[in-house]
Scaffold this motif. Structure first.
Motif, PDB file in Angstrom:
ATOM      1  N   VAL A  83       0.837  -1.202   0.000  1.00 39.69           N
ATOM      2  CA  VAL A  83       0.000   0.000   0.000  1.00 39.69           C
ATOM      3  C   VAL A  83       0.873   1.254   0.000  1.00 39.69           C
ATOM      4  O   VAL A  83       0.548   2.248  -0.624  1.00 39.69           O
ATOM      5  N   ALA A  84       2.012   1.191   0.686  1.00 44.26           N
ATOM      6  CA  ALA A  84       2.928   2.330   0.756  1.00 44.26           C
ATOM      7  C   ALA A  84       4.010   2.152  -0.314  1.00 44.26           C
ATOM      8  O   ALA A  84       5.173   1.904  -0.022  1.00 44.26           O
ATOM      9  N   PHE A  85       3.631   2.312  -1.571  1.00 40.71           N
ATOM     10  CA  PHE A  85       4.499   2.000  -2.699  1.00 40.71           C
ATOM     11  C   PHE A  85       5.674   2.962  -2.857  1.00 40.71           C
ATOM     12  O   PHE A  85       6.630   2.659  -3.565  1.00 40.71           O
ATOM     13  N   LEU A  86       5.654   4.110  -2.202  1.00 41.45           N
ATOM     14  CA  LEU A  86       6.774   5.048  -2.287  1.00 41.45           C
ATOM     15  C   LEU A  86       7.839   4.816  -1.210  1.00 41.45           C
ATOM     16  O   LEU A  86       8.886   5.448  -1.231  1.00 41.45           O
ATOM     17  N   GLU A  87       7.572   3.927  -0.295  1.00 40.25           N
ATOM     18  CA  GLU A  87       8.532   3.616   0.774  1.00 40.25           C
ATOM     19  C   GLU A  87       9.665   2.753   0.223  1.00 40.25           C
ATOM     20  O   GLU A  87       9.478   2.000  -0.734  1.00 40.25           O
ATOM     21  N   SER A  88      10.829   2.817   0.858  1.00 39.32           N
ATOM     22  CA  SER A  88      11.953   1.988   0.422  1.00 39.32           C
ATOM     23  C   SER A  88      11.681   0.510   0.677  1.00 39.32           C
ATOM     24  O   SER A  88      12.234  -0.353   0.005  1.00 39.32           O
ATOM     25  N   SER A  89      10.838   0.205   1.652  1.00 33.95           N
ATOM     26  CA  SER A  89      10.429  -1.173   1.945  1.00 33.95           C
ATOM     27  C   SER A  89       8.964  -1.343   1.568  1.00 33.95           C
ATOM     28  O   SER A  89       8.134  -1.705   2.391  1.00 33.95           O
ATOM     29  N   ALA A  90       8.651  -1.065   0.313  1.00 31.07           N
ATOM     30  CA  ALA A  90       7.265  -1.047  -0.150  1.00 31.07           C
ATOM     31  C   ALA A  90       6.566  -2.390  -0.048  1.00 31.07           C
ATOM     32  O   ALA A  90       5.346  -2.452  -0.055  1.00 31.07           O
ATOM     33  N   HIS A  91       7.305  -3.481   0.085  1.00 31.57           N
ATOM     34  CA  HIS A  91       6.701  -4.811   0.183  1.00 31.57           C
ATOM     35  C   HIS A  91       6.162  -5.105   1.585  1.00 31.57           C
ATOM     36  O   HIS A  91       5.416  -6.050   1.764  1.00 31.57           O
ATOM     37  N   LEU A  92       6.523  -4.278   2.575  1.00 33.12           N
ATOM     38  CA  LEU A  92       6.059  -4.523   3.945  1.00 33.12           C
ATOM     39  C   LEU A  92       4.585  -4.182   4.098  1.00 33.12           C
ATOM     40  O   LEU A  92       4.029  -3.375   3.346  1.00 33.12           O
ATOM     41  N   CYS A  93       3.961  -4.773   5.087  1.00 30.80           N
ATOM     42  CA  CYS A  93       2.569  -4.489   5.389  1.00 30.80           C
ATOM     43  C   CYS A  93       2.508  -3.199   6.204  1.00 30.80           C
ATOM     44  O   CYS A  93       2.947  -3.154   7.347  1.00 30.80           O
ATOM     45  N   MET A  94       2.003  -2.134   5.581  1.00 30.48           N
ATOM     46  CA  MET A  94       1.905  -0.825   6.218  1.00 30.48           C
ATOM     47  C   MET A  94       0.486  -0.300   6.115  1.00 30.48           C
ATOM     48  O   MET A  94      -0.339  -0.859   5.413  1.00 30.48           O
ATOM     49  N   ARG A  95       0.236   0.807   6.809  1.00 25.74           N
ATOM     50  CA  ARG A  95      -1.046   1.509   6.702  1.00 25.74           C
ATOM     51  C   ARG A  95      -0.811   2.827   5.972  1.00 25.74           C
ATOM     52  O   ARG A  95       0.130   3.550   6.280  1.00 25.74           O
ATOM     53  N   ASP A  96      -1.654   3.123   4.998  1.00 20.12           N
ATOM     54  CA  ASP A  96      -1.609   4.398   4.282  1.00 20.12           C
ATOM     55  C   ASP A  96      -3.028   4.953   4.252  1.00 20.12           C
ATOM     56  O   ASP A  96      -3.772   4.756   3.296  1.00 20.12           O
ATOM     57  N   ALA A  97      -3.401   5.638   5.310  1.00 16.48           N
ATOM     58  CA  ALA A  97      -4.778   6.130   5.465  1.00 16.48           C
ATOM     59  C   ALA A  97      -5.119   7.255   4.492  1.00 16.48           C
ATOM     60  O   ALA A  97      -6.281   7.427   4.127  1.00 16.48           O
ATOM     61  N   ASP A  98      -4.119   8.041   4.065  1.00 14.92           N
ATOM     62  CA  ASP A  98      -4.410   9.168   3.183  1.00 14.92           C
ATOM     63  C   ASP A  98      -4.094   8.886   1.716  1.00 14.92           C
ATOM     64  O   ASP A  98      -4.190   9.767   0.868  1.00 14.92           O
ATOM     65  N   SER A  99      -3.698   7.654   1.406  1.00 18.33           N
ATOM     66  CA  SER A  99      -3.457   7.204   0.024  1.00 18.33           C
ATOM     67  C   SER A  99      -2.415   8.032  -0.731  1.00 18.33           C
ATOM     68  O   SER A  99      -2.530   8.234  -1.938  1.00 18.33           O
ATOM     69  N   ASP A 100      -1.371   8.480  -0.012  1.00 17.59           N
ATOM     70  CA  ASP A 100      -0.319   9.240  -0.688  1.00 17.59           C
ATOM     71  C   ASP A 100       0.888   8.384  -1.049  1.00 17.59           C
ATOM     72  O   ASP A 100       1.883   8.881  -1.558  1.00 17.59           O
ATOM     73  N   GLY A 101       0.800   7.061  -0.804  1.00 17.80           N
ATOM     74  CA  GLY A 101       1.887   6.155  -1.148  1.00 17.80           C
ATOM     75  C   GLY A 101       2.947   5.998  -0.072  1.00 17.80           C
ATOM     76  O   GLY A 101       3.928   5.300  -0.258  1.00 17.80           O
ATOM     77  N   LEU A 102       2.747   6.663   1.068  1.00 19.35           N
ATOM     78  CA  LEU A 102       3.686   6.598   2.183  1.00 19.35           C
ATOM     79  C   LEU A 102       3.001   5.989   3.396  1.00 19.35           C
ATOM     80  O   LEU A 102       1.848   6.312   3.694  1.00 19.35           O
ATOM     81  N   GLY A 103       3.717   5.141   4.112  1.00 20.06           N
ATOM     82  CA  GLY A 103       3.152   4.473   5.276  1.00 20.06           C
ATOM     83  C   GLY A 103       3.155   5.344   6.517  1.00 20.06           C
ATOM     84  O   GLY A 103       4.016   6.207   6.700  1.00 20.06           O
ATOM     85  N   ASP A 104       2.197   5.115   7.378  1.00 23.54           N
ATOM     86  CA  ASP A 104       2.050   5.827   8.651  1.00 23.54           C
ATOM     87  C   ASP A 104       3.301   5.650   9.500  1.00 23.54           C
ATOM     88  O   ASP A 104       3.770   4.534   9.706  1.00 23.54           O
ATOM     89  N   ARG A 105       3.856   6.746  10.005  1.00 17.65           N
ATOM     90  CA  ARG A 105       5.064   6.690  10.838  1.00 17.65           C
ATOM     91  C   ARG A 105       4.782   6.107  12.215  1.00 17.65           C
ATOM     92  O   ARG A 105       5.660   5.536  12.846  1.00 17.65           O
ATOM     93  N   ASP A 106       3.564   6.235  12.702  1.00 20.98           N
ATOM     94  CA  ASP A 106       3.170   5.738  14.028  1.00 20.98           C
ATOM     95  C   ASP A 106       1.966   4.804  13.916  1.00 20.98           C
ATOM     96  O   ASP A 106       0.877   5.120  14.415  1.00 20.98           O
ATOM     97  N   PRO A 107       2.141   3.633  13.295  1.00 19.95           N
ATOM     98  CA  PRO A 107       1.005   2.722  13.099  1.00 19.95           C
ATOM     99  C   PRO A 107       0.687   1.922  14.358  1.00 19.95           C
ATOM    100  O   PRO A 107       1.489   1.893  15.295  1.00 19.95           O
TER     101      PRO A 107
END
Length: 110
Positions: A63-87
């Motif tokens: 979901v966080a396709f712009l992250e360097s570890s884009a394959h990890l399971c992250m939360r992207d609540a605002d759909s900007d391609g970046l994962g939540d820093r405090d999930p």
């Protein structure tokens, strides 16, 4: 559907129903469906496929396709391609400092 040894009924080779009971006598009490194979939040990922929170469609691997570890399971609540820093627990942290606003992310920090 097919019957395997020990009376286990297999549906699509993923869901096991009523082990120990013949197919015509499966009752509600003897039926067990393994929900790990189901996509419960509609994000196209199940627990088996790496969804670390299958009750939230904003959380899945990639979901966080712009992250360097884009394959990890992250939360992207605002759909900007970046994962939540405090999930929440069990979800990988990303770099988005404000996952409620797509216009605010790590590039906006000083």
């Amino acid at each position: 559907m097919r019957l395997l040894r020990d009376g286990c009924l297999i549906v699509c080779s993923l869901v096991v129903l009523g082990c120990g009971a013949p197919p015509d006598s499966i009752s509600g009490q003897s039926t067990q469906v393994f929900s790990d194979f189901a996509d419960n939040d509609g994000d196209s990922f199940s627990v088996v496929e790496g969804d670390c929170d299958d009750s939230d469609s904003r959380v899945f691997p990639g979901v966080a396709f712009l992250e360097s570890s884009a394959h990890l399971c992250m939360r992207d609540a605002d759909s900007d391609g970046l994962g939540d820093r405090d999930p929440p627990a069990n979800i990988a942290a990303g770099t988005d400092c404000n996952d409620r606003a797509a216009t605010l992310n790590y590039s906006d920090e000083d």
